[in-house]
Design an enzyme around this catalytic site. Structure first.
Site, PDB file in Angstrom:
ATOM      1  N   HIS A 219      -0.020   4.247   0.007  1.00 13.49           N
ATOM      2  CA  HIS A 219      -0.569   3.706   1.267  1.00 13.49           C
ATOM      3  C   HIS A 219       0.150   2.455   1.780  1.00 13.49           C
ATOM      4  CE1 HIS A 219      -2.514   0.719  -1.309  1.00 13.49           C
ATOM      5  NE2 HIS A 219      -2.691  -0.004  -0.228  1.00 13.49           N
TER       6      HIS A 219
HETATM    7  C1  UD1 Z   1      -5.052  -2.861   3.959  1.00 14.93           C
HETATM    8  C2  UD1 Z   1      -4.405  -4.129   3.421  1.00 14.93           C
HETATM    9  C3  UD1 Z   1      -3.648  -3.806   2.153  1.00 14.93           C
HETATM   10  C4  UD1 Z   1      -4.512  -3.092   1.142  1.00 14.93           C
HETATM   11  C5  UD1 Z   1      -5.196  -1.898   1.780  1.00 14.93           C
HETATM   12  C6  UD1 Z   1      -6.186  -1.319   0.805  1.00 14.93           C
HETATM   13  C7  UD1 Z   1      -3.743  -5.769   5.160  1.00 14.93           C
HETATM   14  C8  UD1 Z   1      -2.604  -6.344   5.878  1.00 14.93           C
HETATM   15  N1  UD1 Z   1      -3.465  -4.690   4.384  1.00 14.93           N
HETATM   16  O1  UD1 Z   1      -4.014  -1.976   4.300  1.00 14.93           O
HETATM   17  O2  UD1 Z   1      -3.170  -5.000   1.577  1.00 14.93           O
HETATM   18  O3  UD1 Z   1      -3.714  -2.672   0.067  1.00 14.93           O
HETATM   19  O4  UD1 Z   1      -5.889  -2.305   2.962  1.00 14.93           O
HETATM   20  O5  UD1 Z   1      -6.516  -0.007   1.092  1.00 14.93           O
HETATM   21  O6  UD1 Z   1      -4.851  -6.240   5.264  1.00 14.93           O
HETATM   22  N2  UD1 Z   1      -7.744   3.522   8.746  1.00 14.93           N
HETATM   23  C9  UD1 Z   1      -8.669   4.508   8.969  1.00 14.93           C
HETATM   24  N3  UD1 Z   1      -9.942   4.302   8.492  1.00 14.93           N
HETATM   25  C10 UD1 Z   1     -10.317   3.202   7.825  1.00 14.93           C
HETATM   26  C11 UD1 Z   1      -9.369   2.200   7.620  1.00 14.93           C
HETATM   27  C12 UD1 Z   1      -8.070   2.369   8.077  1.00 14.93           C
HETATM   28  O7  UD1 Z   1      -8.381   5.528   9.573  1.00 14.93           O
HETATM   29  O8  UD1 Z   1     -11.492   3.107   7.410  1.00 14.93           O
HETATM   30  C13 UD1 Z   1      -6.346   3.750   9.223  1.00 14.93           C
HETATM   31  C14 UD1 Z   1      -6.124   3.261  10.659  1.00 14.93           C
HETATM   32  O9  UD1 Z   1      -5.220   4.148  11.265  1.00 14.93           O
HETATM   33  C15 UD1 Z   1      -5.446   1.913  10.432  1.00 14.93           C
HETATM   34  C16 UD1 Z   1      -4.643   2.172   9.161  1.00 14.93           C
HETATM   35  O10 UD1 Z   1      -5.452   3.042   8.371  1.00 14.93           O
HETATM   36  O11 UD1 Z   1      -4.635   1.540  11.508  1.00 14.93           O
HETATM   37  C17 UD1 Z   1      -4.311   0.913   8.389  1.00 14.93           C
HETATM   38  O12 UD1 Z   1      -5.510   0.177   8.087  1.00 14.93           O
HETATM   39  P1  UD1 Z   1      -5.432  -1.408   7.838  1.00 14.93           P
HETATM   40  O13 UD1 Z   1      -6.754  -1.887   7.403  1.00 14.93           O
HETATM   41  O14 UD1 Z   1      -4.803  -2.072   8.999  1.00 14.93           O
HETATM   42  O15 UD1 Z   1      -4.393  -1.548   6.675  1.00 14.93           O
HETATM   43  P2  UD1 Z   1      -4.270  -0.786   5.294  1.00 14.93           P
HETATM   44  O16 UD1 Z   1      -3.002   0.002   5.312  1.00 14.93           O
HETATM   45  O17 UD1 Z   1      -5.528  -0.070   4.986  1.00 14.93           O
HETATM   46  N1  UDP Z   2      -9.570   3.741  -4.957  1.00 13.30           N
HETATM   47  C1  UDP Z   2     -10.661   4.572  -4.750  1.00 13.30           C
HETATM   48  N2  UDP Z   2     -10.448   5.785  -4.163  1.00 13.30           N
HETATM   49  C2  UDP Z   2      -9.219   6.222  -3.788  1.00 13.30           C
HETATM   50  C3  UDP Z   2      -8.108   5.369  -4.006  1.00 13.30           C
HETATM   51  C4  UDP Z   2      -8.316   4.118  -4.572  1.00 13.30           C
HETATM   52  O1  UDP Z   2     -11.789   4.213  -5.088  1.00 13.30           O
HETATM   53  O2  UDP Z   2      -9.105   7.341  -3.259  1.00 13.30           O
HETATM   54  C5  UDP Z   2      -9.787   2.420  -5.575  1.00 13.30           C
HETATM   55  C6  UDP Z   2      -8.931   2.142  -6.781  1.00 13.30           C
HETATM   56  O3  UDP Z   2      -9.549   2.662  -7.926  1.00 13.30           O
HETATM   57  C7  UDP Z   2      -8.830   0.638  -6.790  1.00 13.30           C
HETATM   58  C8  UDP Z   2      -8.825   0.305  -5.316  1.00 13.30           C
HETATM   59  O4  UDP Z   2      -9.389   1.428  -4.643  1.00 13.30           O
HETATM   60  O5  UDP Z   2      -9.958   0.052  -7.409  1.00 13.30           O
HETATM   61  C9  UDP Z   2      -7.421   0.074  -4.862  1.00 13.30           C
HETATM   62  O6  UDP Z   2      -7.382   0.058  -3.482  1.00 13.30           O
HETATM   63  P1  UDP Z   2      -6.064   0.389  -2.656  1.00 13.30           P
HETATM   64  O7  UDP Z   2      -5.146   1.236  -3.435  1.00 13.30           O
HETATM   65  O8  UDP Z   2      -6.541   0.904  -1.346  1.00 13.30           O
HETATM   66  O9  UDP Z   2      -5.460  -1.064  -2.363  1.00 13.30           O
HETATM   67  P2  UDP Z   2      -4.621  -2.129  -3.212  1.00 13.30           P
HETATM   68  O10 UDP Z   2      -5.217  -2.286  -4.546  1.00 13.30           O
HETATM   69  O11 UDP Z   2      -3.197  -1.655  -3.244  1.00 13.30           O
HETATM   70  O12 UDP Z   2      -4.727  -3.344  -2.368  1.00 13.30           O
END
Ligand code: UD1
Ligand code: UDP
Length: 380
Positions: A219
């Site tokens: 991701h």
């Molecule tokens: C964010 C964090 C990242 C973290 C990740 C965990 C920042 C800069 N990044 O990244 O550090 O590792 O969360 O998962 O804060 N979207 C959906 N539904 C949702 C949420 C997101 O469809 O419920 C999609 C949207 O298209 C959105 C994209 O995911 O634009 C990115 O979401 P965003 O929260 O901006 O960043 P993450 O990539 O999730």
């Molecule tokens: N996780 C989850 N379901 C998923 C993928 C990840 O519950 O389908 C959990 C995972 O076990 C961990 C956390 O989400 O506890 C990690 O989040 P993510 O990978 O989105 O972000 P990061 O840790 O890289 O910021």
């Protein structure tokens, strides 16, 4: 009694917050009152609500409903919303997790109003300023009153940046404090892995053979948004799965699902969606991912949290990033950094499939939440 505002927004923060909320309910309810603010950064049911019900986290007292957007717009809306809460209600401190835009917004809003910041997962560094998370965590660390470092390396990073000798004084007269607390994610993995199997049948539902499948998550923005990187990772997964005849389970973050069709070549996209060896599924719950992590033979991920959970459950990990903040995993030979490089990913898989790996306890003693709360209560 002290009153804390916990700010969460992204999936891993909701999960981490469970450890502190649980510890308050069990051991600190006479001393700490917690209110929860959800920025709404993540909002799909399987990215947010599922964790509240499954992990027993109290419903948020505030939900800003900010949703997705550019970094500037998203963070600005969050700052505005958090500032308003502080203007309406007094808090003795704010609890922030990790390095997302929700963390940054909480730090900026609180610091301007002189609310002490308690940063959980402080001191982590990738030393890669192109990562949005590196910027967020550096700003939050600079503004924090207590920095809760999860590892020895995180403590050393803060020391190297002069945090312990800093002359900076906060509005209440206090100086910054660094605490090696251990990792709340380790607390959670120990706690929830005892009960996860009773609450999910995902291994049977997906027809998986324990010990004979690979778990993968992707991701990170540089992997999803750069077509060449995404193509290399997916092709490597496909070729490994088909040649080694191992199933790969891929619970996909919505960001990745949305970008796969446009950023993969049509041939690779078609292969991914039709290969009998790859199971592309929506994001799973925490109990489900714990069961997948516990039963996998190996993990391939660009997630910070999943890298660590692989280590907690004694699984080797191919790290799909150019570097990691969790250097202990690599130093202990339990993980290999393969970036988004087709050849390196394949070589890392081969190496880790045959390497003898050990998993010493490097992330605390499973009581990080208690140590964190004791320090917050003792803050002055
Ligand atoms: C964010 C964090 C990242 C973290 C990740 C965990 C920042 C800069 N990044 O990244 O550090 O590792 O969360 O998962 O804060 N979207 C959906 N539904 C949702 C949420 C997101 O469809 O419920 C999609 C949207 O298209 C959105 C994209 O995911 O634009 C990115 O979401 P965003 O929260 O901006 O960043 P993450 O990539 O999730
Ligand atoms: N996780 C989850 N379901 C998923 C993928 C990840 O519950 O389908 C959990 C995972 O076990 C961990 C956390 O989400 O506890 C990690 O989040 P993510 O990978 O989105 O972000 P990061 O840790 O890289 O910021």
């Amino acid at each position: 009694m002290i009153k804390l505002l916990t700010v969460i927004g992204a999936r891993p923060q909701i999960i981490k917050a469970a450890a502190i909320s649980r510890e308050i309910a069990l051991n600190f309810s006479d001393e700490v009152r917690e209110k929860i603010l959800h920025t709404g950064q993540h909002y799909d049911n399987n990215m947010s609500a599922v964790f509240f019900s499954e992990l027993g986290i109290p419903a948020p007292d505030y939900n800003l409903g900010v949703g997705s957007g550019s970094h500037g717009v998203q963070t600005a809306k969050m700052i505005e919303g958090i500032e308003k809460v502080f203007q309406d209600e007094h808090f003795d401190g704010i609890v922030l997790y990790g390095d997302t835009n929700s963390t940054l917004a909480g730090a900026v809003a609180a610091s301007k109003l002189h609310v002490p910041i308690f940063h959980i997962e402080a001191g982590l560094r990738s030393f890669n300023m192109a990562m949005p998370e590196e910027v967020n965590r550096i700003v939050c660390d600079q503004l924090s009153s207590i920095l809760f470092a999860p590892t020895q390396t995180a403590c050393q990073n803060l020391k190297a940046e002069g945090f312990d000798a800093s002359k900076a004084t906060f509005a209440d007269g206090s100086k910054r404090k660094v605490v090696n607390s251990g990792d709340v994610m380790y607390d959670n993995s120990l706690y929830f892995s005892q009960i996860s199997a009773q609450h999910t049948s995902i291994i049977a539902d997906l027809d998986l053979i324990p010990g004979n499948f690979i778990l993968s998550t992707i991701h990170r923005n540089n992997n999803t948004d750069e077509p060449e990187r995404l193509e290399a990772i997916v092709r490597a997964l496909l070729d490994i799965a088909e040649e080694a005849q191992k199933t790969v389970v891929l619970p996909l973050h919505p960001r990745t699902s949305k970008l796969l069709p446009q950023n993969l070549s049509s041939e690779t996209y078609h292969r991914l969606m039709h290969s009998p060896w790859i199971k592309v599924i929506p994001p799973v719950s925490f109990f489900e991912i714990i069961e997948l992590e516990k039963n996998a033979m190996l993990v391939m991920t660009d997630s910070g949290g999943v890298q660590k959970e692989a280590f907690f459950f004694a699984k080797p990990c191919v790290i799909l990033r150019p570097e990691t903040e969790w250097v202990e995993i690599v130093e202990n030979n339990a993980g290999v950094i393969a970036d988004a490089d087709y050849d390196r990913i394949r070589a890392a898989y081969n190496e880790l499939s045959s390497r003898k790996v050990t998993f010493p306890p490097l992330f605390g003693d499973g009581h990080a939440a208690r140590k964190i709360l004791e320090n917050i209560i003792g803050y002055k």
